[in-house]
Design a protein around this motif. Structure first.
Motif, short mmCIF file in Angstrom:
data_model
loop_
_atom_site.label_atom_id
_atom_site.label_comp_id
_atom_site.label_asym_id
_atom_site.label_seq_id
_atom_site.Cartn_x
_atom_site.Cartn_y
_atom_site.Cartn_z
N GLU A 180 0.83 -1.20 0.00
CA GLU A 180 0.00 0.00 0.00
C GLU A 180 0.87 1.25 0.00
O GLU A 180 0.38 2.36 0.00
CB GLU A 180 -0.93 -0.01 1.22
CG GLU A 180 -2.03 -1.04 1.08
CD GLU A 180 -3.01 -1.04 2.24
OE1 GLU A 180 -3.56 0.02 2.56
OE2 GLU A 180 -3.22 -2.12 2.82
N THR A 181 2.19 1.03 0.02
CA THR A 181 3.12 2.16 0.00
C THR A 181 4.10 1.97 -1.15
O THR A 181 4.19 0.88 -1.74
CB THR A 181 3.89 2.23 1.34
OG1 THR A 181 4.33 0.90 1.65
CG2 THR A 181 2.99 2.72 2.46
N GLU A 182 4.85 3.01 -1.46
CA GLU A 182 5.82 2.98 -2.56
C GLU A 182 6.78 1.79 -2.42
O GLU A 182 7.02 1.05 -3.36
CB GLU A 182 6.58 4.31 -2.56
CG GLU A 182 7.74 4.43 -3.52
CD GLU A 182 7.32 4.71 -4.94
OE1 GLU A 182 6.15 5.11 -5.15
OE2 GLU A 182 8.15 4.51 -5.85
N LEU A 183 7.32 1.63 -1.18
CA LEU A 183 8.19 0.50 -0.88
C LEU A 183 7.42 -0.48 0.00
O LEU A 183 6.77 -0.06 0.95
CB LEU A 183 9.43 0.96 -0.12
CG LEU A 183 10.61 1.51 -0.90
CD1 LEU A 183 11.81 1.67 0.03
CD2 LEU A 183 10.96 0.61 -2.07
N CYS A 184 7.50 -1.79 -0.28
CA CYS A 184 6.76 -2.75 0.54
C CYS A 184 7.43 -2.89 1.90
O CYS A 184 8.53 -2.40 2.12
CB CYS A 184 6.67 -4.09 -0.17
SG CYS A 184 8.18 -5.05 -0.11
N ARG A 185 6.75 -3.58 2.80
CA ARG A 185 7.26 -3.68 4.18
C ARG A 185 8.58 -4.44 4.24
O ARG A 185 9.37 -4.27 5.16
CB ARG A 185 6.22 -4.34 5.09
CG ARG A 185 5.87 -5.73 4.67
CD ARG A 185 5.05 -6.53 5.63
NE ARG A 185 4.93 -7.86 5.07
CZ ARG A 185 5.74 -8.86 5.35
NH1 ARG A 185 6.70 -8.73 6.24
NH2 ARG A 185 5.61 -10.04 4.75
N ILE A 186 8.83 -5.32 3.26
CA ILE A 186 10.10 -6.06 3.28
C ILE A 186 11.23 -5.17 2.77
O ILE A 186 12.29 -5.07 3.40
CB ILE A 186 9.97 -7.37 2.46
CG1 ILE A 186 9.01 -8.31 3.18
CG2 ILE A 186 11.34 -8.01 2.25
CD1 ILE A 186 8.72 -9.60 2.45
N CYS A 187 11.01 -4.51 1.64
CA CYS A 187 12.05 -3.64 1.08
C CYS A 187 12.38 -2.48 2.01
O CYS A 187 13.49 -1.94 1.99
CB CYS A 187 11.61 -3.10 -0.28
SG CYS A 187 11.68 -4.36 -1.56
N SER A 188 11.39 -2.06 2.82
CA SER A 188 11.64 -0.92 3.69
C SER A 188 12.10 -1.34 5.09
O SER A 188 12.24 -0.50 5.96
CB SER A 188 10.38 -0.05 3.78
OG SER A 188 9.29 -0.83 4.22
#
Lengths: 199, 199
Positions: free
Chosen positions: A66-74
């Motif tokens: 739901e964001t530009e970067l997913c929770r794993i990438c961020s």
């Protein structure tokens, strides 16, 4: 089915388009949605709308987000030296739920399937190559499905990535935990013998 | 499943509430709705909303309808001397699709099921009695499901309606067309023998 009121008939038509939902199931679901509390039916409609407006692909790994970067990438705690390549976001979820892997992912959004007209340029392969080129990965784990097309895609990618100084691995093949040898087919047994491990 | 983006997780939760849709199926459906063309996903959401705003129960027979009177109750060609009592609107559709019956219907919107806390006053029984009292019916056909609760409901209704000068019948029981005797259970065979017909 003739005889439905127009709106019921429309709903049955729409539900029938879902995978694994036949005409009879669609009717059963439609009558269920008519019978439950109105809030519950409308919550489903709202959830469908929300998922289509709010959810997109992560701009780095193409996981759903739901964001530009997913929770794993961020997540700064993930091991940024390992990259696991999967076909679909749901594969990522299955792998990540195991808790064994703490590296990053790359979602191809499909597999190379010439018979279905899916060629490498329709997948996120360019982004993958770019990530490997600019990143600092020591290992790329191919976790495509163990099918002819999944294996073919892994092979294609490992050829493409061999110019980079990374180790390319794939998921182990063998007998599945909890299964019985009696029902394992020849291919599974062959995989299990070929990949046998020291006890 | 933890790990989903919030909107995906919500959608999976909502889909899991549907009858016969487990967690895994709900995830598969959610990913399908994320993958298909946006118009298709939104059409399903709209169909659910429309069905809940446009569809109501017929004020006479409690069939589903988009108008005050359903298409059967408002059809002057139907035989107004026969009334067929069913549990749910979907039963009405099945019966009417056979084309054999041209009378009217009454939908109970359930069956008497004390174990599930469903008592006669939660069904449309008052309306049924009123219709039989004021109507001109010569026959009431009980077409509840051939289950313990369906049969119990029919029995309850026939007791209730015996004060009126109408014939009360029920659907025939026997072997099903196209089936094989070998697989019919004892109850089915007993029904078929008891209700045997002259050739």
């Amino acid at each position: 089915m003739s005889g439905h009121a127009g709106a019921v008939s429309d709903l049955v038509d729409q539900l029938s388009k879902l995978p694994g939902i036949g005409r009879k199931s669609a009717e059963r679901l439609a009558f269920h949605l008519l019978r439950v509390h109105e809030d519950e039916a409308l919550a489903l409609a709202a959830a469908i709308q929300k998922v289509r407006t709010d959810v997109r692909y992560c701009s780095v790994c193409f996981n759903l987000s739901e964001t530009e970067l997913c929770r794993i990438c961020s997540d700064p705690k993930r091991d940024a030296t390992r990259l696991c390549v999967v076909e679909q976001p749901r594969d990522l979820l299955s792998l990540d739920a195991s808790g064994v892997y703490t590296g990053l992912y790359h979602v191809l959004l499909g597999r190379i399937a010439p018979l279905d007209g899916i060629t490498p340029d329709q997948l996120t392969i360019d982004s993958l190559v770019e990530r490997v080129r600019t990143g600092n990965f020591s290992e790329i784990i191919m976790a495509t499905n163990p099918t002819v097309e999944g294996d073919g895609t892994s092979l294609y990618l490992s050829n493409l990535l061999q110019e980079f100084p990374v180790e390319i691995t794939r998921l182990a093949r063998g007998i599945t935990s909890g299964s019985v040898l009696e029902y394992a087919n020849r291919e599974i047994i062959a995989d299990a013998l070929t990949g046998r491990q020291r006890l």
